[in-house]
Design a protein around this motif. Structure first.
Motif, PDB file in Angstrom:
ATOM      1  N   ASP A 276      11.641  -7.187  -9.718  1.00 36.23           N
ATOM      2  CA  ASP A 276      12.727  -8.150  -9.976  1.00 36.23           C
ATOM      3  C   ASP A 276      13.890  -7.449 -10.673  1.00 36.23           C
ATOM      4  N   THR A 277      13.550  -6.577 -11.624  1.00 32.00           N
ATOM      5  CA  THR A 277      14.582  -5.884 -12.407  1.00 32.00           C
ATOM      6  C   THR A 277      14.797  -4.436 -11.952  1.00 32.00           C
ATOM      7  N   TRP A 278      13.851  -3.909 -11.184  1.00 27.21           N
ATOM      8  CA  TRP A 278      13.842  -2.500 -10.758  1.00 27.21           C
ATOM      9  C   TRP A 278      13.871  -1.554 -11.951  1.00 27.21           C
ATOM     10  N   LYS A 279      13.080  -1.944 -12.963  1.00 26.64           N
ATOM     11  CA  LYS A 279      12.892  -1.088 -14.127  1.00 26.64           C
ATOM     12  C   LYS A 279      11.412  -0.758 -14.283  1.00 26.64           C
ATOM     13  N   THR A 280      11.144   0.426 -14.824  1.00 28.85           N
ATOM     14  CA  THR A 280       9.773   0.842 -15.081  1.00 28.85           C
ATOM     15  C   THR A 280       9.288   0.210 -16.371  1.00 28.85           C
ATOM     16  N   THR A 281       8.214  -0.553 -16.287  1.00 29.34           N
ATOM     17  CA  THR A 281       7.716  -1.275 -17.449  1.00 29.34           C
ATOM     18  C   THR A 281       6.620  -0.523 -18.209  1.00 29.34           C
ATOM     19  N   ARG A 282       5.841   0.318 -17.490  1.00 26.25           N
ATOM     20  CA  ARG A 282       4.798   1.108 -18.157  1.00 26.25           C
ATOM     21  C   ARG A 282       4.566   2.422 -17.406  1.00 26.25           C
ATOM     22  N   LYS A 283       4.106   3.410 -18.174  1.00 28.94           N
ATOM     23  CA  LYS A 283       3.695   4.690 -17.610  1.00 28.94           C
ATOM     24  C   LYS A 283       2.247   4.947 -18.028  1.00 28.94           C
ATOM     25  N   PHE A 284       1.372   5.195 -17.048  1.00 29.33           N
ATOM     26  CA  PHE A 284      -0.034   5.486 -17.314  1.00 29.33           C
ATOM     27  C   PHE A 284      -0.252   6.991 -17.155  1.00 29.33           C
ATOM     28  N   ILE A 285      -0.613   7.667 -18.237  1.00 30.61           N
ATOM     29  CA  ILE A 285      -0.875   9.094 -18.182  1.00 30.61           C
ATOM     30  C   ILE A 285      -2.277   9.314 -17.601  1.00 30.61           C
ATOM     31  N   THR A 286      -2.367  10.093 -16.522  1.00 31.55           N
ATOM     32  CA  THR A 286      -3.614  10.220 -15.773  1.00 31.55           C
ATOM     33  C   THR A 286      -4.160  11.649 -15.837  1.00 31.55           C
ATOM     34  N   ASP A 287      -5.251  11.849 -15.123  1.00 28.65           N
ATOM     35  CA  ASP A 287      -5.772  13.200 -14.917  1.00 28.65           C
ATOM     36  C   ASP A 287      -4.901  13.887 -13.850  1.00 28.65           C
ATOM     37  N   LYS A 288      -5.233  15.125 -13.524  1.00 24.64           N
ATOM     38  CA  LYS A 288      -4.424  15.911 -12.596  1.00 24.64           C
ATOM     39  C   LYS A 288      -4.446  15.341 -11.177  1.00 24.64           C
ATOM     40  N   GLY A 289      -3.265  15.267 -10.578  1.00 25.29           N
ATOM     41  CA  GLY A 289      -3.141  14.929  -9.163  1.00 25.29           C
ATOM     42  C   GLY A 289      -3.464  13.513  -8.763  1.00 25.29           C
ATOM     43  N   PRO A 290      -2.951  12.465  -9.460  1.00 29.44           N
ATOM     44  CA  PRO A 290      -3.171  11.099  -8.975  1.00 29.44           C
ATOM     45  C   PRO A 290      -2.629  10.983  -7.550  1.00 29.44           C
TER      46      PRO A 290
END
Length: 389
Positions: A276-290
């Protein structure tokens, strides 16, 4: 008497649960086969191998696979062709071919809209020039390609929102998220994911990031240097191509909210974006190569395949915490498909060289790997079909 009845009903409930059979289709890319895998709640096994393609001497590379919204048909992209790839339509159950249509270069992931009845599939263009490629739109009744919509370089991860009226894909090399109007068949929004990643607030993780490989920050800096500005010109006077550091490989949509989740294969993170807003609401830090993502139909879990790390992450979407990071049965984790009851995740694992392909089954209530089914080499595209009692 009351206690006895409770015990009896409990036994009946447990028996009913165990009697449920789950079915998924999985493409074995280096075998030119599709496997039908059955899981009975405890044991997973391949019960049928379906040969695909028409050139016995050539590897045609079955890659993307999806079951249609009514469950009557499944669709498969054969990535390699002469010169283009092909979309196949099969009848579920009998697994007979009922239609084909040639598409673009290296057609990959796809989905059928319940609203329009059309199939939207990205042409990944793996072996072509590093130029913008397309999304093919196919009438699955007649198996006719209606149009190709230009998006970005190496598009992948073709998914529709819950209404079936908006289509989302990412461009791996140019680092963009595209929204297409599924009726008007035109691009309505484009988001630069490298920039979106910089602006995103970080979600919580169960992992201690202070103990993670400190080389990751150096790698991120090196990738930033590799980013190119489209406005700049190379020495020959031609626009230079941007190489995304984020390197998106997949996009999945939330079942009830206007949110999409994008896998940053090069950045080791997943972005949650409000459409709706085209904004990033969260970032999930993952393991290598999601690499691939699926969201459970109840909207509670996000399951991410970590291709480089040979692991799978299970995330709680409400809290933003990673509940489990599980080792897969072997290396090169690929696709994810969650059952329609949100209880199990099926993860395809490619293997290396002559290793067999595998499907790992993860219980999303206990966050444990339950069993593994074996199939042909390089298990890739995977789709959930049905639950049968």
């Amino acid at each position: 008497m009351k206690k006895t009845l409770i015990i009896v009903f409990s036994i009946i409930a447990i028996t009913a649960l165990q009697a449920q059979n789950y079915y998924v289709y999985v493409a074995a890319e280096s075998e030119d086969e599709v496997a039908l895998v059955k899981f009975d709640g405890k044991k997973a096994e391949t019960i049928k191998n379906i040969p695909v393609g028409i050139w016995p001497a050539e590897n045609e590379g079955p890659h993307g696979i999806i079951v249609g919204p009514e469950g009557k048909y499944w669709y498969l992209s054969l990535a390699h062709g002469n010169p283009f790839g092909t979309l196949y339509k099969f009848e579920t159950g009998t697994d007979k071919v009922v239609g084909t249509v040639p598409l673009g270069l290296f057609p990959a992931s796809m989905q059928v809209s319940a609203a329009t009845g059309l199939l939207y599939i990205v042409n990944f263009n793996l072996h072509g020039d590093m130029v913008p490629s397309t999304v093919s739109v196919v009438d699955v009744e007649t198996m006719t390609e209606l149009t190709q919509i230009t998006t970005g370089t190496m598009p992948h991860g073709s998914r529709l929102n819950s209404t079936g009226l908006k289509h989302y894909s990412v461009a791996m090399m140019s680092g963009e998220l595209f929204e297409i109007d599924a009726i008007k068949l035109n691009v309505t929004h484009v988001l630069n994911l490298d920039e979106a990643s910089k602006m995103a607030p970080e979600a919580h993780s169960m992992m201690d990031h202070s103990k993670m490989d400190m080389g990751n920050s150096k790698m991120a800096e090196e990738k930033k240097v590799m980013e190119m500005d489209h406005s700049k010109m190379d020495m020959g006077g031609m626009p230079t191509m941007k190489h995304s550091a984020f390197k998106p490989t997949w996009v999945s949509t939330h079942p009830t909210k206007n949110l999409v989740y994008v896998a940053g294969n090069g950045a080791a993170e997943v972005l949650e974006i409000d459409t709706d807003t085209w904004k990033t609401t969260r970032k999930f830090i993952t393991d290598k190569g999601p690499y691939n993502i699926d969201i459970s139909p109840d909207g509670k879990r996000m399951v991410v395949s970590y291709k480089t790390a040979a692991r799978t992450g299970v995330w709680d979407l409400e809290s933003g915490k990673e509940l489990a990071r599980l080792d897969n049965s072997q290396k090169v984790t690929h696709g994810v498909a969650i059952s329609s009851d949100s209880k199990f995740a099926f993860v395809s694992v490619e293997g290396i060289g002559d290793d067999p392909g595998m499907v790992d089954v993860i219980d999303l209530t206990t966050n444990r790997l339950i069993d593994t089914a074996y199939l042909g080499k390089q298990a890739g595209g995977i789709t959930f079909w049905k639950i049968e009692r």
